[in-house]
Design an enzyme around this catalytic site. Structure first.
Site, mmCIF file in Angstrom:
data_model
loop_
_atom_site.group_PDB
_atom_site.id
_atom_site.type_symbol
_atom_site.label_atom_id
_atom_site.label_comp_id
_atom_site.label_asym_id
_atom_site.label_seq_id
_atom_site.Cartn_x
_atom_site.Cartn_y
_atom_site.Cartn_z
ATOM 1 N N LYS A 107 0.866 -1.189 0.000
ATOM 2 C CA LYS A 107 0.000 0.000 0.000
ATOM 3 C C LYS A 107 0.892 1.225 0.000
ATOM 4 C CE LYS A 107 -4.506 0.821 0.476
ATOM 5 N NZ LYS A 107 -5.592 -0.126 0.140
HETATM 6 N N1 GLU Z 1 -7.224 -0.023 -3.179
HETATM 7 C C1 GLU Z 1 -7.978 -1.207 -3.444
HETATM 8 C C2 GLU Z 1 -8.029 -2.101 -2.226
HETATM 9 O O1 GLU Z 1 -7.894 -1.661 -1.111
HETATM 10 C C3 GLU Z 1 -7.527 -1.921 -4.710
HETATM 11 C C4 GLU Z 1 -6.106 -2.375 -4.719
HETATM 12 C C5 GLU Z 1 -5.659 -2.922 -6.058
HETATM 13 O O2 GLU Z 1 -6.465 -2.998 -6.973
HETATM 14 O O3 GLU Z 1 -4.478 -3.232 -6.169
HETATM 15 O O4 GLU Z 1 -8.278 -3.287 -2.309
#
Ligand code: GLU
Length: 419
Positions: A107
């Site tokens: 993240k």
């Molecule tokens: N931000 C989204 C999540 O928390 C998607 C992450 C992604 O598609 O890599 O799952």
């Protein structure tokens, strides 16, 4: 700041311990998963439109990459911190493992309020952030995607910056891209669609069916909330409330979501100025007497302080970590069915995975293929979590973590520890 200090990280550790003991997971595996693999902190200087320079804090955390490259969004929000980003990276590890993707958890984020920046300032911020983490990410290493405060345009700027550094187009460095540069059909709606799928699966288990008497309140009005609302409306449900950070809209007969979306897009105003509905507070929304409550905005909204006001019998965690561990305990005791975040909002990362695969093979699928594959993966994951909750006599949140840890444990053990 330490990696572990945020409430979200503490909640994730608590869930990990609880699921570890429930599922009899090896202590050495749990010990490793308590710490992120890598975390980078960067400064992101931006020249603002008035000529002054402002520096923002940015992060990228890779929690675990046993199953494949890191995967997870980039968040632009004033609450972003190292510890919160690390907690969200950990949740991505569990999410990807749970739904069976060959991806690890990561993240990123910048501590900034994107609503206060112009388009040019946002572009500069994104490009500098991408430059600072460029050596850390890549199609085989770690693949960012949109999260709160970021979208397809952000991903396009990120992909362009990364491609400028290497000298050729590298669309596989991010997912959630616009279709014009290799994005996938269905990615924008995928998280909300996945939430709606999970609600249907839960209703099947509860012996219920969505119809015109089904009342739904949604905390949120963004990328997750809107497609979930539209899908559920199509099935006959009434969306009686939605909200943003300025407040909530309410109509007992059901809100016209399409009309509110069009109004918000054309007026560029927040919901507190919407003329055609009653206005209530976010706390009043959470306490509505509805069948289904979807917290689909941000973490930590249902807490020990407001949990006793909750009346919904089904809570679908569209956001990451919207129900705190104290609140989960109370809701479990009351018999509320919670669809856990790592399952409920996994639709986004599943279609991100499809986008990555389509890009790697330069062969693109149609929308029907995408949605059919999405539903099948989510149904299997839901059934697995439900089966674990029965076999281990635990709630769905613990079961989701147990199912995820089982997959991680076998992969981590067979790979072994270096050196
Ligand atoms: N931000 C989204 C999540 O928390 C998607 C992450 C992604 O598609 O890599 O799952």
């Amino acid at each position: 700041m330490s990696v572990t200090e945020s409430p979200l990280y503490q909640d994730a550790l608590f869930q990990l311990e609880l699921a570890g003991s429930t599922g009899g997971i090896d202590q050495n595996i749990l010990e490793r998963l308590k710490h992120p693999k890598r975390a980078v902190q960067i400064s992101v200087p931006v020249r603002l439109d008035d000529g002054t320079v402002k520096t923002f804090e940015g992060y990228r955390v890779q929690h675990n990459m046993t199953l494949g490259p890191g995967k997870g969004g980039i968040r632009f929000h004033p609450h972003v911190s190292l510890s919160e980003t690390a907690a969200l990276a950990m949740l991505m590890t569990f999410k990807c493992a749970l739904v069976g993707l060959p991806l690890g958890g990561a993240k990123g984020g910048v501590k900034v309020d994107p609503n206060l920046l112009s388009r040019q300032e946002l572009q500069s911020l994104t490009r500098r952030y991408a430059t600072e983490i460029a050596y850390f990410v890549g199609p085989d290493k770690d693949i960012p995607a949109p999260d709160i405060g970021t979208d397809g345009q952000t991903m396009a700027w990120f992909m362009d910056t990364y491609s400028q550094i290497y000298g050729y187009a590298i669309p596989g460095v991010v997912t959630g891209k616009p279709i014009a540069i290799g994005g996938s059909l269905g990615r924008n709606e995928s998280t909300g669609k996945g939430v709606a799928f999970c609600i249907n699966f839960a209703y099947e288990k509860m012996g219920k069916k969505i119809n015109q008497d089904t009342k739904v309140a949604i905390h949120g009005f963004g990328k997750v909330a809107i497609p979930a609302a539209l899908d559920l409306m199509e099935q006959g449900a009434k969306i009686v409330a939605v909200s943003d950070f300025t407040g909530a809209l309410y109509n007992a007969k059901g809100l016209d979501i399409n009309k509110i979306v069009t109004w918000a897009q054309t007026s560029r105003k927040f919901l507190n100025e919407y003329p055609d509905a009653d206005h209530i507070t976010n706390d009043q929304l959470l306490a509505l007497d509805v069948d289904i409550l979807i917290p689909a905005a941000i973490d930590g909204v249902i807490t020990k302080d407001n949990v006793n006001t909750i009346k919904a019998k089904l809570i679908a965690e569209g956001a990451n970590g919207p129900v705190t561990k104290e609140a989960v305990k109370v809701l479990n005791e009351k018999g509320v069915f919670i669809i856990p975040d790592i399952l409920c909002n996994a639709g986004g990362v599943i279609v991100s995975y499809f986008e990555w695969v389509q890009g790697l093979q330069n062969f693109f699928w149609n929308l029907e293929e995408i949605n059919t594959k999405l539903e099948s993966i989510m149904r299997n994951a839901f059934n697995r979590v439900h089966a674990v909750s029965q076999s281990h006599r635990c709630d769905m949140k613990t079961a989701a973590m147990v199912a995820s840890l089982q997959r991680l444990e076998s992969a981590m053990k067979v790979r072994g520890m270096w050196p």
